[in-house]
Design a protein around this motif. Structure first.
Motif, PDB file in Angstrom:
ATOM      1  N   ASP A  11       0.928  -1.223  -0.010  1.00 54.11           N
ATOM      2  CA  ASP A  11       0.106   0.148   0.011  1.00 54.11           C
ATOM      3  C   ASP A  11       0.795   1.289   0.034  1.00 54.11           C
ATOM      4  O   ASP A  11       0.967   2.107   0.998  1.00 54.11           O
ATOM      5  CB  ASP A  11      -0.979  -0.101   1.151  1.00 54.11           C
ATOM      6  CG  ASP A  11      -2.074   1.264   1.323  1.00 54.11           C
ATOM      7  OD1 ASP A  11      -2.154   1.886   0.051  1.00 54.11           O
ATOM      8  OD2 ASP A  11      -2.486   1.385   2.424  1.00 54.11           O
ATOM      9  N   LEU A  12       1.556   1.621  -1.120  1.00 55.34           N
ATOM     10  CA  LEU A  12       2.222   2.616  -1.183  1.00 55.34           C
ATOM     11  C   LEU A  12       1.769   3.774  -1.213  1.00 55.34           C
ATOM     12  O   LEU A  12       2.076   4.777  -0.839  1.00 55.34           O
ATOM     13  CB  LEU A  12       3.183   2.596  -2.617  1.00 55.34           C
ATOM     14  CG  LEU A  12       4.277   3.865  -2.680  1.00 55.34           C
ATOM     15  CD1 LEU A  12       5.127   3.795  -1.599  1.00 55.34           C
ATOM     16  CD2 LEU A  12       4.928   3.652  -3.991  1.00 55.34           C
ATOM     17  N   GLU A  13       0.542   4.214  -1.778  1.00 57.08           N
ATOM     18  CA  GLU A  13      -0.424   5.159  -1.864  1.00 57.08           C
ATOM     19  C   GLU A  13      -0.741   5.691  -0.304  1.00 57.08           C
ATOM     20  O   GLU A  13      -0.717   6.731  -0.107  1.00 57.08           O
ATOM     21  CB  GLU A  13      -1.504   5.029  -2.641  1.00 57.08           C
ATOM     22  CG  GLU A  13      -1.120   5.092  -4.037  1.00 57.08           C
ATOM     23  CD  GLU A  13      -0.665   6.548  -4.539  1.00 57.08           C
ATOM     24  OE1 GLU A  13      -0.997   7.473  -4.024  1.00 57.08           O
ATOM     25  OE2 GLU A  13       0.511   6.296  -5.127  1.00 57.08           O
ATOM     26  N   GLY A  14      -1.258   4.583   0.357  1.00 56.45           N
ATOM     27  CA  GLY A  14      -1.521   4.797   1.611  1.00 56.45           C
ATOM     28  C   GLY A  14      -0.259   5.320   2.435  1.00 56.45           C
ATOM     29  O   GLY A  14      -0.509   6.111   3.525  1.00 56.45           O
ATOM     30  N   TRP A  15       0.650   4.769   2.202  1.00 53.93           N
ATOM     31  CA  TRP A  15       1.988   5.115   2.863  1.00 53.93           C
ATOM     32  C   TRP A  15       2.203   6.532   2.681  1.00 53.93           C
ATOM     33  O   TRP A  15       2.460   7.450   3.800  1.00 53.93           O
ATOM     34  CB  TRP A  15       3.061   4.313   2.567  1.00 53.93           C
ATOM     35  CG  TRP A  15       4.441   4.871   3.038  1.00 53.93           C
ATOM     36  CD1 TRP A  15       4.939   4.667   4.571  1.00 53.93           C
ATOM     37  CD2 TRP A  15       5.303   5.907   2.594  1.00 53.93           C
ATOM     38  NE1 TRP A  15       6.119   5.364   4.809  1.00 53.93           N
ATOM     39  CE2 TRP A  15       6.289   5.981   3.563  1.00 53.93           C
ATOM     40  CE3 TRP A  15       5.429   6.535   1.368  1.00 53.93           C
ATOM     41  CZ2 TRP A  15       7.576   6.793   3.127  1.00 53.93           C
ATOM     42  CZ3 TRP A  15       6.512   7.157   0.977  1.00 53.93           C
ATOM     43  CH2 TRP A  15       7.364   7.536   1.766  1.00 53.93           C
TER      44      TRP A  15
END
Length: 480
Positions: A11-15
């Motif tokens: 979950d890069l976008e969440g990070w």
């Protein structure tokens, strides 16, 4: 401790959302922890809510960091998102941090990115499809266990490569499915969901065994290129122990066998490739046809000592073509361009410049490895102008099929192969040159030049110039 729970392992976008908010409120890395929903939490964790970045916060990062983060996020290490947040925090105060390759955090992130890139490369090399018949007809299924979570990143390669096949790749991280129209992703799978074998597999094993040359056996190199962790999923791997064990005896038999007389009926088998002055044969009409035809090339003597000809790799249509000099020792064995040390330098520089190598056509001006033996080693020798000219026919054929808008030439030999005349690379690098058909050519140095520089400071400065040249290429393509 400020703890963030991400929705998935990748979950890069969440990070990014949480990291920007935490950075804006001043939460230091020492007091910040990123976990996925599957990871156990700490006793004293204080879960941080998702929050928008305040207006005018002025948060910014280099493009190279975003590219680096995309790869590191796929690594299997538990602290990967903590490492990225630490780098993000430091970049607000140290804008040139990513250029300091000796820095512990930078070196750690680049090593993880390299491991992810290597895992994607291995997936492309070692996925083995098995055929079944279902209600939709022919269906090809593969089971694979990647070293890192590279399924979604690598699946488009198989979509381009096997466009006319209906296929599914099963992994412990998820599944990828191509239905001839749309690429989709699903939940994780187990090995027992994949077929055990098919009739094609026996043909493949027979072919693999027949191409084994005991005189070329280098066990350590083979295990480096084909690590044991992948053997369980490779049908041909069951043959390897016996082939290694029997190699010495087979080599002795080959050496003692009398020479096979030449077959006069086959003496003209490569006639379409060998041209007399003023004559030209018809170029292949597809990249697959070109790769098959180049294996019979006899335009110059380099084919005699090479393992194989090495053609380019990339999408059938690419706006960017990258041209190097010739295959090296590892490329000659693997049959792939830029997989050795120079290829690693190129991959890192492309990533820093914001260029996706998988979207470029990567090739060489000369298709066979020119070398001289030195003990057990094969030392690189620069192709001469006659050999470059002889191979221009293949390079021109590649260019006609790929139709790039921009060609980046790496080194003097590549420039000679593309332009047809010599240039001073160190003087003309970074300056676009137009071919007669309007295609732009951007010369720069070869990555191996950077490897040969003895002084660390000079090497770092030249590497920065090399990345700047690649950024200029990206800007010329309108993707900046």
């Amino acid at each position: 401790m400020r703890t963030v729970r991400l929705e998935s392992e990748t979950d890069l976008e969440g990070w990014r959302t949480h990291a920007r908010a935490l950075l804006a409120e001043g939460s230091p890395p020492s007091n910040t922890c990123f976990l996925t929903r599957a990871a156990p939490g700490g006793l004293f964790e204080d879960e941080a809510p998702s929050a928008p970045v305040p207006p005018g916060s002025g948060l910014s990062v280099p493009r190279a960091f975003l590219d680096l983060a995309e790869q590191v996020a796929l690594h299997r290490s538990e602290d990967r998102f903590d490492l990225l947040y630490r780098l993000l925090w430091r970049l607000q105060r140290e804008r040139t941090l990513l250029h300091i390759v000796s820095d512990r955090d930078v070196a750690d992130a680049m090593e993880r990115a390299k491991n992810v890139s290597r895992a994607a490369h291995k997936m492309k090399a070692f996925v083995r499809f098995r055929r079944i018949e279902d209600e939709g007809g022919e269906h090809w299924i593969a089971w694979f266990e990647p070293a890192h979570r590279v399924l979604e990143r690598t699946a488009p390669f198989f979509q381009r490569r096997f466009t006319t096949m209906r296929w599914t790749i099963l992994t412990p991280d998820g599944t990828a499915h191509w239905d001839l129209e749309r690429l989709s992703f699903g939940p994780s799978a187990t090995r027992d969901q994949a077929p055990e074998g098919d009739d094609v597999e026996e043909f493949w094993k027979t072919y693999y065994a027949s191409t084994f040359n005991p005189a070329r056996l280098k066990t350590k190199m083979m295990q480096s290129e084909m690590p044991r962790r992948y053997w369980a999923n490779l049908p041909e791997a069951s043959l390897i122990p016996d082939m290694i064990r029997e190699a010495e005896a087979r080599l002795a038999t080959m050496v003692s066998a009398p020479a096979t007389p030449a077959n006069p009926r086959l003496s003209h088998a490569v006639a379409p490739v060998v041209e007399r002055p003023g004559e030209r044969s018809e170029p292949p009409v597809s990249l697959d046809g070109l790769e098959a035809a180049v294996q019979g090339c006899r335009r110059c003597p380099l084919w005699r000592d090479a393992t194989q000809a090495v053609c380019g790799r990339g999408p059938a249509r690419a706006d960017l073509m990258i041209v190097g000099e010739q295959p090296g020792d590892q490329e000659d064995l693997a049959g792939e361009p830029f997989v050795g040390p120079a290829g690693q330098v190129l991959d890192a520089a492309l990533a820093e410049a914001g260029i996706d190598r998988d979207r470029a056509w990567v090739t060489n001006a000369v298709k066979h490895f020119k070398h001289e033996p030195r003990g057990k080693r094969r030392l690189h020798k620069t192709p001469d102008s006659g050999e470059v000219e002889a191979c221009r026919w293949w390079l021109d054929a590649e260019r006609a099929l790929v139709k790039p808008r921009l060609i980046v030439t790496l080194g003097a030999t590549a420039a000679l192969g593309v332009l047809g005349h010599k240039i001073a690379v160190t003087k003309d690098r970074g300056r676009p040159i137009r071919l007669d058909d309007g295609t732009a050519v951007l010369p720069t140095v070869h990555p191996s030049y950077l490897l040969r520089l003895p002084d660390a400071a000079t090497r770092e400065a030249e590497r920065a110039r090399f990345v700047d040249d690649l950024k200029a290429a990206r800007a010329m393509l309108g993707t900046a």
